[in-house]
Design a protein around this motif. Structure first.
Motif, PDB file in Angstrom:
ATOM      1  N   PRO A 284       6.766  -4.845   2.896  1.00  0.00           N
ATOM      2  CA  PRO A 284       5.441  -4.239   3.110  1.00  0.00           C
ATOM      3  C   PRO A 284       4.875  -3.918   2.121  1.00  0.00           C
ATOM      4  CG  PRO A 284       7.590  -3.264   4.279  1.00  0.00           C
ATOM      5  CD  PRO A 284       7.911  -4.283   3.428  1.00  0.00           C
ATOM      6  N   GLY A 285       3.406  -3.979   2.007  1.00  0.00           N
ATOM      7  CA  GLY A 285       2.421  -3.776   1.019  1.00  0.00           C
ATOM      8  C   GLY A 285       2.570  -4.979  -0.047  1.00  0.00           C
ATOM      9  N   ALA A 286       3.460  -6.030   0.213  1.00  0.00           N
ATOM     10  CA  ALA A 286       3.097  -7.181  -0.984  1.00  0.00           C
ATOM     11  C   ALA A 286       2.312  -8.114  -0.343  1.00  0.00           C
ATOM     12  CB  ALA A 286       4.683  -7.734  -1.190  1.00  0.00           C
ATOM     13  N   MET A 287       1.161  -8.267  -0.502  1.00  0.00           N
ATOM     14  CA  MET A 287       0.306  -9.226   0.096  1.00  0.00           C
ATOM     15  C   MET A 287       0.518 -10.494  -0.339  1.00  0.00           C
ATOM     16  SD  MET A 287      -3.276  -7.462   0.357  1.00  0.00           S
ATOM     17  CE  MET A 287      -3.912  -7.195  -1.375  1.00  0.00           C
ATOM     18  N   LYS A 298      -7.610  -9.998  -7.515  1.00  0.00           N
ATOM     19  CA  LYS A 298      -6.882  -8.771  -7.910  1.00  0.00           C
ATOM     20  C   LYS A 298      -7.243  -8.512  -9.290  1.00  0.00           C
ATOM     21  CE  LYS A 298      -2.812  -8.664  -5.131  1.00  0.00           C
ATOM     22  NZ  LYS A 298      -1.435  -9.158  -5.021  1.00  0.00           N
ATOM     23  N   GLN A 317      -5.928  -5.032   1.595  1.00  0.00           N
ATOM     24  CA  GLN A 317      -4.644  -4.210   1.753  1.00  0.00           C
ATOM     25  C   GLN A 317      -4.750  -3.437   2.925  1.00  0.00           C
ATOM     26  OE1 GLN A 317      -5.164  -2.308  -1.927  1.00  0.00           O
ATOM     27  NE2 GLN A 317      -3.607  -3.000  -2.900  1.00  0.00           N
ATOM     28  N   GLU A 321      -1.567  -3.850   5.503  1.00  0.00           N
ATOM     29  CA  GLU A 321      -0.866  -2.578   5.930  1.00  0.00           C
ATOM     30  C   GLU A 321      -0.833  -2.422   7.367  1.00  0.00           C
ATOM     31  OE1 GLU A 321      -2.539   0.701   4.201  1.00  0.00           O
ATOM     32  OE2 GLU A 321      -1.803   0.622   2.140  1.00  0.00           O
ATOM     33  N   TYR A 324       1.599  -5.334   9.126  1.00  0.00           N
ATOM     34  CA  TYR A 324       2.780  -5.244   8.996  1.00  0.00           C
ATOM     35  C   TYR A 324       3.363  -4.006   9.585  1.00  0.00           C
ATOM     36  CZ  TYR A 324       3.060  -1.759   4.959  1.00  0.00           C
ATOM     37  OH  TYR A 324       2.947  -0.455   4.294  1.00  0.00           O
ATOM     38  N   THR A 328       1.334   5.260   8.939  1.00  0.00           N
ATOM     39  CA  THR A 328      -0.104   5.488   8.442  1.00  0.00           C
ATOM     40  C   THR A 328      -0.530   4.510   7.271  1.00  0.00           C
ATOM     41  OG1 THR A 328       1.120   6.838   6.592  1.00  0.00           O
ATOM     42  CG2 THR A 328       0.527   8.021   8.655  1.00  0.00           C
ATOM     43  N   TYR A 329      -1.756   4.190   7.345  1.00  0.00           N
ATOM     44  CA  TYR A 329      -2.432   3.449   6.487  1.00  0.00           C
ATOM     45  C   TYR A 329      -3.616   4.160   5.738  1.00  0.00           C
ATOM     46  CZ  TYR A 329      -3.760   1.649  10.865  1.00  0.00           C
ATOM     47  OH  TYR A 329      -4.461   1.720  12.112  1.00  0.00           O
ATOM     48  N   ASN A 330      -4.099   3.363   4.915  1.00  0.00           N
ATOM     49  CA  ASN A 330      -5.426   3.905   4.182  1.00  0.00           C
ATOM     50  C   ASN A 330      -6.616   3.754   5.003  1.00  0.00           C
ATOM     51  OD1 ASN A 330      -7.307   4.254   2.203  1.00  0.00           O
ATOM     52  ND2 ASN A 330      -6.218   3.290   0.601  1.00  0.00           N
TER      53      ASN A 330
END
Lengths: 422, 121
Positions: A284-287, A298, A317, A321, A324, A328-330
């Motif tokens: 998770p979080g690793a695009m 980036k 991002q 998020e 996956y 909660t996400y941004n």
């Protein structure tokens, strides 16, 4: 369960005591207590302390419920449509009635109405079994639809009632059926052998176990007569259709892993297959991108003046998020046309799956408490028929009653919180 | 009430609840259950959870006070039981206090994973 053929007089003093003051120490009074009242109060304090641990133990699950509902109220609204309010309401009534008969049984044991005590305890037991029977219908129906805890969740709105699959109801009913047959055999054997007391005890216990199947029948009737959980089928369908469409399979921004997670959340029924899918997921979080584009973005976005690329990175991002399945996400993005503000499909593992995890955990632990209650109530039934209780010794009935009322209390809160969410 | 025919201290302490009380409590609980189910037909907005919890708490009070005998019990048992609910309330309320803080908007994100991923490229 040990039973004796001989009923014994509970109030008889026994002279086998070696500690010398048996002249005023009735048989029901343990030798380390002075009076029956002291014995009763000690036991009751112990029971209350146990019930306090029970309350705190259940509160952990209520806490999980509160957090997830605060995070995702829409998930609770959506998933609650899948719970059959009729079944829940009937079960609430059954449990309240069993609480009532239990409280009455305590009264009867205090008044030394032995037969009435036994009948009332048997009624309580029967209600407990009906409760479990209805629960069996609820559970098996949901399992069949794939409304399972997060890791196994496989509900597909396009195919809510998949063909085949194991007969869950049979699996749940099997232990009860075996127990019922066993008790019936015990009844016949005790009758043939002329064991009067065993025969007298086996009769109500057989009725109690048959009540489980009464509950199953009741649940079946109520379940068939309602389209309650089918009303929810329309929800999320538009979403799912778009997720399934083949033109989603473009690989410019979507990684293989993202696909695996989306596909696994809807269409996979077998645990083995979904296991393969999970192993293919990225952290998770690793695009992950199939080209070097992302790394360039980036690097460029690390420059503070490059706001355009920064927001593109933020958008990617957020997309990642979402894909996956973060709880909660941004959502800091204040523009409305981004992925962060799109309507979320709740019928996924990380949404509905978590709701059903909480649902099964809470109702399941509650059902285990009902099973434990059935165990102690059967013990109580045997003792009541042995006429063990009198006006100075009714502690066991009272303590089991307290436990039973607590189980009822938990359900009083569970029912509206689970079934009555709009 | 049990008859005290000159019995000794510590005997005949039973306090059978009168049947009308038991029946009354059961009827009240059933009525409240019906009300709970009935109110689900109306959209009370965000108040519904409060309404539902208030009704459930009234039912819990009835069960606790009469079926569990707490209205006539020794105060110590009442203190134990109600005390447990105080701690449950603390537990849940305090957890919900920082519910917002577990939201990503409020957590400074140190993109460790992203940095590690970009190291490959």
């Amino acid at each position: 369960m040990a039973t004796t053929d001989a009923g014994h007089a509970a109030t008889a003093d026994h002279s086998a005591d070696s500690h010398g003051h048996d002249h005023d120490h009735p048989s029901y009074l343990a030798h380390h207590f002075d009076t029956p009242e002291q014995q009763f109060d000690s036991g009751k304090l112990g029971m209350w302390i146990f019930l306090v641990t029970e309350v705190l133990f259940f509160s952990g699950m209520f806490c999980a419920y509160a957090i997830f509902r605060a995070w995702r109220p829409e998930v609770f609204e959506g998933c609650s449509q899948f719970l059959n309010t009729k079944l829940g309401a009937i079960n609430t009534g059954v449990l309240l009635f069993s609480s009532f008969t239990m409280a009455w049984a305590v009264r009867a044991s205090q008044l030394e109405e032995h037969k009435k005590t036994a009948i009332l305890i048997a009624s309580t037991l029967s209600c407990a079994m009906i409760f479990l029977g209805v629960k069996a219908i609820e559970y098996s129906h949901k399992w069949h639809m794939g409304l399972l805890p997060a890791g196994l969740f496989s509900y597909d709105p396009n195919n809510p009632h998949p063909e085949g699959g194991p007969n869950y109801l049979a699996y749940i009913c099997a232990p009860f059926a075996i127990a019922t047959v066993g008790i019936a055999i015990w009844l016949v054997v005790s009758f043939v052998r002329g064991a009067k007391f065993q025969f007298a005890v086996a009769k109500p216990i057989l009725v109690v176990f048959l009540c489980f199947f009464v509950g199953v029948g009741l649940g079946t009737i109520l379940e068939s007569g309602s389209g309650g959980e089918h009303a929810a089928h329309a929800e999320g369908e538009h979403h799912d259709a778009s997720e399934h469409s083949a033109d989603e399979h473009h690989a410019d921004e979507h990684s293989e892993g993202e696909h695996a997670s989306e596909e696994a959340s809807v269409a996979e029924a077998s645990p083995a297959e979904s296991g393969e899918a999970i192993s293919g997921l990225v952290a998770p979080g690793a695009m992950v991108a199939s080209d070097d584009n992302l790394n360039v973005v980036k690097r460029l976005a690390s420059d503070n003046t490059n706001t355009g690329l920064q927001s593109e990175l933020a958008a990617r991002q957020a997309q990642d998020e979402m894909s996956y399945g973060a709880i909660t996400y941004n959502v800091s993005d204040d523009s409305s046309a981004t992925v962060a503000s799109t309507e979320d499909d709740v019928m996924r593992k990380s949404r509905a799956g978590v709701f059903f995890s909480i649902y099964y955990c809470m109702t399941g632990v509650h059902a285990i408490h009902i099973l434990a209650g059935i165990g102690v109530l059967i013990w109580l039934l045997v003792r009541a028929m042995r006429e063990d209780f009198n006006k100075n010794y009714f502690g066991p009935v009272d303590y089991v009653g307290l436990y039973w009322h607590l189980v009822d209390l938990i359900w009083i809160y569970l029912f509206p919180l689970m079934y009555l969410i709009r | 009430m049990s008859a005290h025919e000159g019995s000794r201290e510590g005997y005949d302490f039973a306090h059978p609840l009168p049947l009308p009380l038991l029946f009354g409590v059961f009827v009240a609980l059933t009525v409240l259950t019906v009300i709970t189910v009935f109110q689900a037909n109306f959209d009370l907005g965000s108040y519904d959870i409060i309404v539902v919890m208030i009704i459930a708490s009234i039912k819990a009070l009835l069960v606790g006070a009469f079926f569990m005998h707490l209205a006539f019990d020794k105060p110590m048992n009442v203190i134990w039981f109600t005390g447990s609910f105080v701690f449950v309330a603390l537990f849940i309320i305090f957890t919900l206090f920082d519910n917002r803080a577990s939201h990503k908007d409020d957590i400074p994100v140190l993109n460790d994973t992203v940095a590690a991923a970009s190291a490959e490229g």
